[in-house]
Design an enzyme around this catalytic site. Structure first.
Site, PDB file in Angstrom:
ATOM      1  N   GLU A  66     -85.911   6.322-100.769  1.00 21.92           N
ATOM      2  CA  GLU A  66     -86.023   6.279 -99.370  1.00 21.92           C
ATOM      3  C   GLU A  66     -87.635   5.593 -99.137  1.00 21.92           C
ATOM      4  O   GLU A  66     -88.762   6.385 -99.489  1.00 21.92           O
ATOM      5  CB  GLU A  66     -85.978   7.554 -98.646  1.00 21.92           C
ATOM      6  CG  GLU A  66     -84.655   8.148 -98.504  1.00 21.92           C
ATOM      7  CD  GLU A  66     -83.634   7.543 -97.482  1.00 21.92           C
ATOM      8  OE1 GLU A  66     -84.358   6.864 -96.617  1.00 21.92           O
ATOM      9  OE2 GLU A  66     -82.655   7.876 -97.422  1.00 21.92           O
ATOM     10  N   CYS A  86     -92.854   6.421 -91.748  1.00 23.95           N
ATOM     11  CA  CYS A  86     -92.326   5.107 -92.440  1.00 23.95           C
ATOM     12  C   CYS A  86     -91.496   4.192 -91.540  1.00 23.95           C
ATOM     13  O   CYS A  86     -91.611   2.897 -91.785  1.00 23.95           O
ATOM     14  CB  CYS A  86     -91.047   5.521 -93.394  1.00 23.95           C
ATOM     15  SG  CYS A  86     -90.042   6.721 -92.764  1.00 23.95           S
TER      16      CYS A  86
HETATM   17  P1  NAD Z   1     -97.068  10.283-101.838  1.00 23.47           P
HETATM   18  O1  NAD Z   1     -98.353   9.886-102.545  1.00 23.47           O
HETATM   19  O2  NAD Z   1     -97.070  11.921-101.495  1.00 23.47           O
HETATM   20  O3  NAD Z   1     -96.029  10.221-103.106  1.00 23.47           O
HETATM   21  C1  NAD Z   1     -94.620  10.492-102.973  1.00 23.47           C
HETATM   22  C2  NAD Z   1     -94.018  11.479-104.097  1.00 23.47           C
HETATM   23  O4  NAD Z   1     -94.021  10.668-105.272  1.00 23.47           O
HETATM   24  C3  NAD Z   1     -95.089  12.510-104.501  1.00 23.47           C
HETATM   25  O5  NAD Z   1     -94.233  13.693-104.673  1.00 23.47           O
HETATM   26  C4  NAD Z   1     -95.690  12.412-105.560  1.00 23.47           C
HETATM   27  O6  NAD Z   1     -95.932  13.379-106.463  1.00 23.47           O
HETATM   28  C5  NAD Z   1     -94.784  11.581-106.347  1.00 23.47           C
HETATM   29  N1  NAD Z   1     -95.163  10.607-107.411  1.00 23.47           N
HETATM   30  C6  NAD Z   1     -96.406   9.960-107.291  1.00 23.47           C
HETATM   31  N2  NAD Z   1     -96.486   9.390-108.554  1.00 23.47           N
HETATM   32  C7  NAD Z   1     -95.378   9.414-109.142  1.00 23.47           C
HETATM   33  C8  NAD Z   1     -94.846   9.054-110.418  1.00 23.47           C
HETATM   34  N3  NAD Z   1     -95.584   8.178-111.097  1.00 23.47           N
HETATM   35  N4  NAD Z   1     -93.664   9.381-110.938  1.00 23.47           N
HETATM   36  C9  NAD Z   1     -92.730  10.298-110.170  1.00 23.47           C
HETATM   37  N5  NAD Z   1     -93.316  10.557-108.886  1.00 23.47           N
HETATM   38  C10 NAD Z   1     -94.477  10.390-108.361  1.00 23.47           C
HETATM   39  O7  NAD Z   1     -96.473   9.488-100.696  1.00 23.47           O
HETATM   40  P2  NAD Z   1     -96.629   8.104-100.534  1.00 23.47           P
HETATM   41  O8  NAD Z   1     -95.665   7.345-101.540  1.00 23.47           O
HETATM   42  O9  NAD Z   1     -97.864   7.758-100.166  1.00 23.47           O
HETATM   43  O10 NAD Z   1     -95.785   8.047 -99.124  1.00 23.47           O
HETATM   44  C11 NAD Z   1     -95.908   7.187 -98.190  1.00 23.47           C
HETATM   45  C12 NAD Z   1     -94.870   5.917 -98.533  1.00 23.47           C
HETATM   46  O11 NAD Z   1     -93.293   6.775 -98.324  1.00 23.47           O
HETATM   47  C13 NAD Z   1     -94.871   4.862 -97.480  1.00 23.47           C
HETATM   48  O12 NAD Z   1     -94.461   3.701 -98.216  1.00 23.47           O
HETATM   49  C14 NAD Z   1     -93.688   5.359 -96.487  1.00 23.47           C
HETATM   50  O13 NAD Z   1     -93.145   4.239 -95.978  1.00 23.47           O
HETATM   51  C15 NAD Z   1     -92.912   5.863 -97.468  1.00 23.47           C
HETATM   52  N6  NAD Z   1     -91.798   6.845 -96.848  1.00 23.47           N
HETATM   53  C16 NAD Z   1     -90.603   6.528 -96.490  1.00 23.47           C
HETATM   54  C17 NAD Z   1     -89.746   7.422 -95.927  1.00 23.47           C
HETATM   55  C18 NAD Z   1     -88.279   6.907 -95.739  1.00 23.47           C
HETATM   56  O14 NAD Z   1     -87.410   7.882 -95.408  1.00 23.47           O
HETATM   57  N7  NAD Z   1     -87.729   5.887 -96.110  1.00 23.47           N
HETATM   58  C19 NAD Z   1     -90.102   8.492 -95.250  1.00 23.47           C
HETATM   59  C20 NAD Z   1     -91.519   8.855 -95.496  1.00 23.47           C
HETATM   60  C21 NAD Z   1     -92.249   7.942 -96.135  1.00 23.47           C
END
Ligand code: NAD
Length: 484
Positions: free
Chosen positions: A229, A263
């Site tokens: 997602e 998102c």
């Molecule tokens: P975040 O920084 O919290 O990261 C998401 C998760 O990834 C965390 O649990 C983090 O620990 C994990 N993570 C980080 N590096 C990692 C690695 N190398 N390996 C495995 N896991 C790792 O959140 P974010 O990415 O900044 O979230 C924002 C993004 O998420 C935006 O792009 C947004 O559009 C997207 N988003 C999508 C949805 C959806 O339903 N499609 C919903 C919410 C957010």
């Protein structure tokens, strides 16, 4: 390509958490092997327990979300993080007997006699869920609904950017479910990496596409099926007949939710060139009338960390330095560093090489791009990555249909924004770089189930004719099938 320069996570020693993950994983696997198919009633009990947990923790959820975001509207926490998840659980429990039912499939009686074929939905096993910071409960316990409905065991990993929510979630889950059924592990990026390397029966990751790629690579090493997602730049296309207060209310209202940290928020608006001035005037009027002091109110969510805030300020400064017209929709408001609240700005017609055009904005900046014909607007969308959400505003339904038919996105709305993510009955997800797979509703149940095709032999079939050595009967079957 859409990219986000990702603010660095705090560094932590994750060795204890990684041991805990591996131990929990082993215990859940063993428990699943002992009990691989929970009954309808048992699953409904799990969903009831989940709903009760959310309602019973409401006050603490409100406090934890506000703590992590510095400021967060409590009413919105109730609405999305608590009631949204509860509604999803209630809906799944109501629908579950029909979701779990086997689905009969056609068998040719001439060849297979009275054999019966069906898809039987089976739990996948032990499922992992990696959660981002922006909706800490909706994106952890929300998908847990369909994971449990499908009969799985689950380990959740909250984001390191929401420590208060992560610790609360851990406590709530430990107080509600056996640890060999559902559990939470908390830690930093090392734990997150180790999490993506487990041999899950299914792995859900919600977050940015950059990390999504890393997750897909790690999962592929173990052939673990993934639901991704992800994010990207969600456009709103306003047709010439819809530059009006109603459209602007929907676009800006959506953008103000979580101050753009959603998102499926609107990332940029495509507006007919000769309607841009009207759009700007309507946006100014909307804010002046409905939210003149928005950043001073508790309805304005704080940006999650200072580093995330700096990224947004940099995006705006870069556009300003490049000579773009910036329209501050709260002209007297400033960024409040203490609470990390930032006022909403429009950036008019930025060049394609600027950050606001290349990156998912994920904050209170709305790009306005002029277009000349609806074909040009469609071409613009199709030149980028397929978005998670696409919104079209048109009184003329043929224009809306044209946009929907000629573009692709995970979800879409006509004359509104983001509602596709709010409905418990509507599968939700992305396509291409905005993700793969679905949760919510029956699509979520199926995502986390193994749709096993099962054939039960009956009488009067010609199955024996299919076995070598082939004789007259096999020849007769082929001849008949060829119509000879
Ligand atoms: P975040 O920084 O919290 O990261 C998401 C998760 O990834 C965390 O649990 C983090 O620990 C994990 N993570 C980080 N590096 C990692 C690695 N190398 N390996 C495995 N896991 C790792 O959140 P974010 O990415 O900044 O979230 C924002 C993004 O998420 C935006 O792009 C947004 O559009 C997207 N988003 C999508 C949805 C959806 O339903 N499609 C919903 C919410 C957010």
């Amino acid at each position: 390509m859409t990219a986000t320069h990702r603010p660095m996570a705090p560094s932590t020693d994750d060795s204890g958490a990684i041991n805990e993950l591996q131990e929990s994983f082993g215990r859940q696997r063993a428990a699943f092997a002992r009990d691989p198919y929970p009954s309808l009633e048992v699953r409904q009990d799990h969903l009831g327990a989940l709903a009760g947990m959310m309602l019973g923790s409401r006050e603490r959820i409100r406090r934890a979300v506000s703590e992590d975001f510095s400021v967060h509207p409590e009413l919105f926490t109730d609405l999305v993080e608590v009631l949204g998840v509860v509604g999803r659980a209630v809906y799944a429990a109501e629908q579950l007997s029909s979701w779990m039912a086997a689905e009969a499939r056609f068998t040719d009686p001439g060849l297979y006699g009275s054999a019966q074929a069906a898809i039987r939905y089976q739990p996948k096993g032990v499922v992992g869920n990696i959660v981002p910071w922006n909706f800490p409960f909706d994106l952890s316990v929300g998908p847990l609904v369909e994971m449990l409905a499908a009969g799985n065991r689950v380990i959740l990993k909250p984001s390191e950017f929401t420590p208060a929510c992560g610790e609360l979630l851990k406590e709530m889950i430990a107080g509600t479910f056996d640890s060999d059924h559902v559990t939470v592990v908390t830690g930093g990026v090392e734990l997150a990496r180790a999490f993506s390397q487990q041999r899950w029966d299914h792995l859900l990751y919600t977050g940015n596409p950059e990390v999504g790629r890393l997750i897909a690579v790690e999962a592929a090493k173990n052939l673990v099926p993934v639901t991704l997602e992800l994010g990207g730049k969600c456009p709103a296309i306003l047709a010439a007949d819809s530059i009006d207060a109603a459209s602007v209310e929907q676009v800006l209202g959506t953008k103000l939710i979580k101050n753009g940290q959603m998102c499926i928020s609107v990332d940029y608006c495509l507006v007919p060139r000769d309607g841009v001035d009207d759009f700007v005037a309507l946006a100014q009027a909307h804010m002046a009338e409905h939210a003149p002091n928005f950043t001073d109110t508790d309805d304005c969510t704080g940006i999650i960390t200072e580093r995330h805030l700096d990224r947004l300020i940099d995006l705006l400064d870069e556009a300003r330095d490049a000579g773009c017209a910036i329209v501050e929709l709260q002209p007297t408001a400033k960024v409040d560093r203490a609470s990390r609240r930032m006022p909403l700005s429009l950036v008019l017609d930025p060049a394609d090489d600027l950050g606001v055009m290349r990156e998912e904005i994920f904050g209170p900046i709305l790009v306005v791009k002029p277009y000349d014909t609806i074909d040009d607007a469609i071409t613009h969308v199709n030149a980028g990555e397929k978005p998670l959400g696409l919104y079209v505003f048109a009184k003329d339904a043929t224009i809306a249909d044209q946009v929907l038919t000629r573009t692709s996105s995970g979800g879409a709305c006509v004359n509104t924004c983001a509602v596709q993510g709010a409905l418990p009955a509507l599968g939700f997800g992305g396509i291409g770089t905005s993700g793969t797979g679905r949760h919510h509703g029956i699509e979520g149940f199926r995502e986390f189930s193994n749709p096993r095709g099962v054939v039960t032999r009956g009488e009067g079939d010609l199955i024996g004719a299919l076995y070598p050595p082939y004789g007259d009967l096999a020849q007769a079957v082929v001849t008949a099938a060829l119509g000879g």
